[in-house]
Scaffold this active site. Structure first.
Site, PDB file in Angstrom:
ATOM      1  N   LYS A   1     -10.697  -3.616  -4.520  1.00  0.00           N
ATOM      2  CA  LYS A   1     -11.471  -2.367  -4.670  1.00  0.00           C
ATOM      3  C   LYS A   1     -10.617  -1.257  -5.251  1.00  0.00           C
ATOM      4  CE  LYS A   1     -13.896  -3.074  -0.373  1.00  0.00           C
ATOM      5  NZ  LYS A   1     -13.854  -2.723   1.035  1.00  0.00           N
TER       6      LYS A   1
ATOM      7  N   LYS B   1       0.832  -1.217   0.000  1.00  0.00           N
ATOM      8  CA  LYS B   1       0.000   0.000   0.000  1.00  0.00           C
ATOM      9  C   LYS B   1       0.854   1.250   0.000  1.00  0.00           C
ATOM     10  CE  LYS B   1      -4.356  -1.513   2.026  1.00  0.00           C
ATOM     11  NZ  LYS B   1      -5.226  -1.461   3.199  1.00  0.00           N
TER      12      LYS B   1
ATOM     13  N   LYS C   1      -4.636  -9.896  -6.965  1.00  0.00           N
ATOM     14  CA  LYS C   1      -5.934 -10.215  -6.363  1.00  0.00           C
ATOM     15  C   LYS C   1      -7.003  -9.217  -6.825  1.00  0.00           C
ATOM     16  CE  LYS C   1      -5.606  -7.620  -2.096  1.00  0.00           C
ATOM     17  NZ  LYS C   1      -5.803  -7.455  -0.687  1.00  0.00           N
TER      18      LYS C   1
HETATM   19  P1  TYM Z   1     -11.011  -5.740   3.336  1.00  0.00           P
HETATM   20  O1  TYM Z   1     -12.040  -4.730   3.617  1.00  0.00           O
HETATM   21  O2  TYM Z   1      -9.898  -5.431   2.394  1.00  0.00           O
HETATM   22  O3  TYM Z   1     -11.681  -7.060   2.775  1.00  0.00           O
HETATM   23  C1  TYM Z   1     -12.778  -7.662   3.447  1.00  0.00           C
HETATM   24  C2  TYM Z   1     -12.654  -9.196   3.369  1.00  0.00           C
HETATM   25  O4  TYM Z   1     -12.614  -9.632   2.003  1.00  0.00           O
HETATM   26  C3  TYM Z   1     -11.496 -10.482   1.789  1.00  0.00           C
HETATM   27  N1  TYM Z   1     -10.993 -10.282   0.425  1.00  0.00           N
HETATM   28  C4  TYM Z   1     -10.835 -11.272  -0.466  1.00  0.00           C
HETATM   29  N2  TYM Z   1     -11.067 -12.592  -0.398  1.00  0.00           N
HETATM   30  C5  TYM Z   1     -10.806 -13.325  -1.507  1.00  0.00           C
HETATM   31  N3  TYM Z   1     -10.326 -12.795  -2.677  1.00  0.00           N
HETATM   32  C6  TYM Z   1     -10.080 -11.464  -2.772  1.00  0.00           C
HETATM   33  N4  TYM Z   1      -9.637 -10.949  -3.920  1.00  0.00           N
HETATM   34  C7  TYM Z   1     -10.330 -10.637  -1.644  1.00  0.00           C
HETATM   35  N5  TYM Z   1     -10.214  -9.307  -1.409  1.00  0.00           N
HETATM   36  C8  TYM Z   1     -10.625  -9.103  -0.135  1.00  0.00           C
HETATM   37  C9  TYM Z   1     -10.474 -10.021   2.834  1.00  0.00           C
HETATM   38  O5  TYM Z   1      -9.528 -11.032   3.090  1.00  0.00           O
HETATM   39  C10 TYM Z   1     -11.362  -9.721   4.019  1.00  0.00           C
HETATM   40  O6  TYM Z   1     -11.651 -10.914   4.721  1.00  0.00           O
HETATM   41  N6  TYM Z   1      -7.909  -5.771   7.232  1.00  0.00           N
HETATM   42  C11 TYM Z   1      -9.217  -6.224   6.788  1.00  0.00           C
HETATM   43  C12 TYM Z   1     -10.370  -5.711   7.608  1.00  0.00           C
HETATM   44  C13 TYM Z   1     -10.262  -5.983   9.078  1.00  0.00           C
HETATM   45  C14 TYM Z   1     -10.447  -7.232   9.721  1.00  0.00           C
HETATM   46  C15 TYM Z   1     -10.284  -6.967  11.111  1.00  0.00           C
HETATM   47  C16 TYM Z   1     -10.722  -8.515   9.263  1.00  0.00           C
HETATM   48  C17 TYM Z   1     -10.008  -5.074  10.037  1.00  0.00           C
HETATM   49  N7  TYM Z   1     -10.024  -5.647  11.272  1.00  0.00           N
HETATM   50  C18 TYM Z   1     -10.379  -7.988  12.048  1.00  0.00           C
HETATM   51  C19 TYM Z   1     -10.816  -9.530  10.222  1.00  0.00           C
HETATM   52  C20 TYM Z   1     -10.640  -9.261  11.592  1.00  0.00           C
HETATM   53  C21 TYM Z   1      -9.411  -5.723   5.367  1.00  0.00           C
HETATM   54  O7  TYM Z   1      -8.807  -4.798   4.925  1.00  0.00           O
HETATM   55  O8  TYM Z   1     -10.409  -6.313   4.700  1.00  0.00           O
END
Ligand code: TYM
Length: 346
Positions: A211, A124, A208
């Site tokens: 967004k 990032k 991957k």
């Molecule tokens: P975020 O908002 O980027 O994504 C949300 C969830 O979607 C999954 N994900 C994917 N899974 C499969 N293929 C993909 N291309 C893909 N892109 C995203 C992510 O793995 C996630 O499960 N850091 C986390 C948010 C967070 C969190 C937490 C998660 C903050 N605190 C505590 C679990 C526990 C994040 O940025 O997710």
């Protein structure tokens, strides 16, 4: 010790599931298959908290005019996908103070070297690492606090979160060791397995689905119309070959492998069963079949999503109730944390 060998390590408390998504734009197929479908399953077997992590979102600038509505949109997507507020707690992170308080304590437990190894920060921040916010650097510490403020034992996420979960375990372990309280925090276990844990970009099978990809054609959004879904799959990068009859032949065809994986995840079939169904066919046959399947699965969700967005009051009530319940779970845990650390008044 290798935390992965013994996740619970003396922890005797209840099993609890926690996960979150950032309100930084519409959810896509990767979010849906990697995490959201697992939320819907887990709510039937576990106590679950599903957070909208707005504090994580503001590690990069968010327009104050949009943040609340983006938060509501993710909540609406949870509801539309089938998360049931009668079974699971849905709430915005910024409404529960335990997240920020525990994150500070954990900032004092986690080591700078641990954070410097985080690949997502490196991706990032890129060449700009001196100019990004301190919050972006400390982001995984807040994530550990999210989970452990509820002593959550299981965390359903996509594969990209694996390293952050390892860090959460290291922090839990160090807290337990430093303060001589074995088993105080569980070592949270990631639930990553299963189809859909790593959905790739439709334009580049080595990246991957995300967004933040500038090309909207790289992802299927939960809010896309049937026409858009069909067009994006039609344009998805493939090659001149056919669908093969075994997975070994997909080793160096990442885009095709990804589309087969998406079909499998959406249909509930195994990759090999998908290949058996389409082996020898060209992509002119496979892609429309995939688009039809995706539309069938996603259309009911986008319809419900739009209904919720037309009724923001209903979503807001879910969020407010959820925040209250989340606070009630975290408050006694935080009181114990303050006691363990020896703060005045604890
Ligand atoms: P975020 O908002 O980027 O994504 C949300 C969830 O979607 C999954 N994900 C994917 N899974 C499969 N293929 C993909 N291309 C893909 N892109 C995203 C992510 O793995 C996630 O499960 N850091 C986390 C948010 C967070 C969190 C937490 C998660 C903050 N605190 C505590 C679990 C526990 C994040 O940025 O997710």
């Amino acid at each position: 010790m290798d935390a992965q060998e013994n996740y619970q390590e003396n922890y005797q408390g209840p099993q609890r599931v926690f996960s979150g998504m950032q309100p930084t734009g519409a959810l896509h197929l990767g979010n849906y298959l990697g995490a959201l479908t697992k939320f819907v399953d887990l709510q039937n077997t576990h106590e679950c908290l599903f957070c909208i992590v707005d504090l994580h979102a503001v590690t990069v600038f968010q327009d104050p005019k949009l943040l609340a509505s983006q938060t509501r949109e993710i909540a609406a997507a949870y509801l539309a996908a089938g998360v049931d507020p009668a079974k699971a707690i849905i709430y915005p992170q910024s409404q529960v103070a335990a997240h920020t308080e525990l994150a500070w304590f954990f900032n004092c437990i986690a080591r700078v070297g641990w954070l410097s190894r985080m690949t997502q920060f490196k991706d990032k921040a890129g060449k700009n690492s001196e100019r990004v916010s301190v919050g972006l650097y400390a982001y995984p510490v807040l994530q550990a606090a999210d989970i452990l403020a509820f002593k959550a034992t299981h965390v359903p996420v996509g594969e990209d979160q694996k390293q952050h979960l390892e860090l959460s375990r290291d922090i839990a372990q160090k807290f337990n060791n430093d303060f001589g309280v074995p088993g105080f925090f569980p070592l949270p276990e990631p639930l990553i397995k299963g189809p859909g844990a790593r959905i790739m970009s439709l334009r580049d099978g080595t990246k991957k689905m995300s967004k933040s990809d500038p090309s909207d054609n790289s992802r299927i959004n939960l809010t896309d119309t049937a026409d858009m879904i069909a067009k994006k799959f039609r344009k998805a990068r493939t090659d001149a070959g056919m669908v093969p009859d075994n997975m070994d032949e997909l080793a160096d065809r990442p885009e095709v492998k990804n589309l087969v994986g998406i079909y499998a995840a959406l249909s509930g079939l195994k990759d090999q069963q998908v290949l058996a169904q389409f082996a020898g066919q060209g992509f002119g046959v496979f892609k429309p079949a995939l688009a039809d399947l995706a539309v069938d699965k996603l259309r009911p969700i986008s319809t419900r999503l739009n209904d919720y967005l037309d009724n923001p009051g209903e979503v807001d009530k879910v969020l407010a109730d959820g925040a209250q319940k989340a606070h009630e779970i975290s408050a006694p845990i935080m009181a114990d944390v303050r006691k363990v650390m020896g703060f005045w008044g604890a």
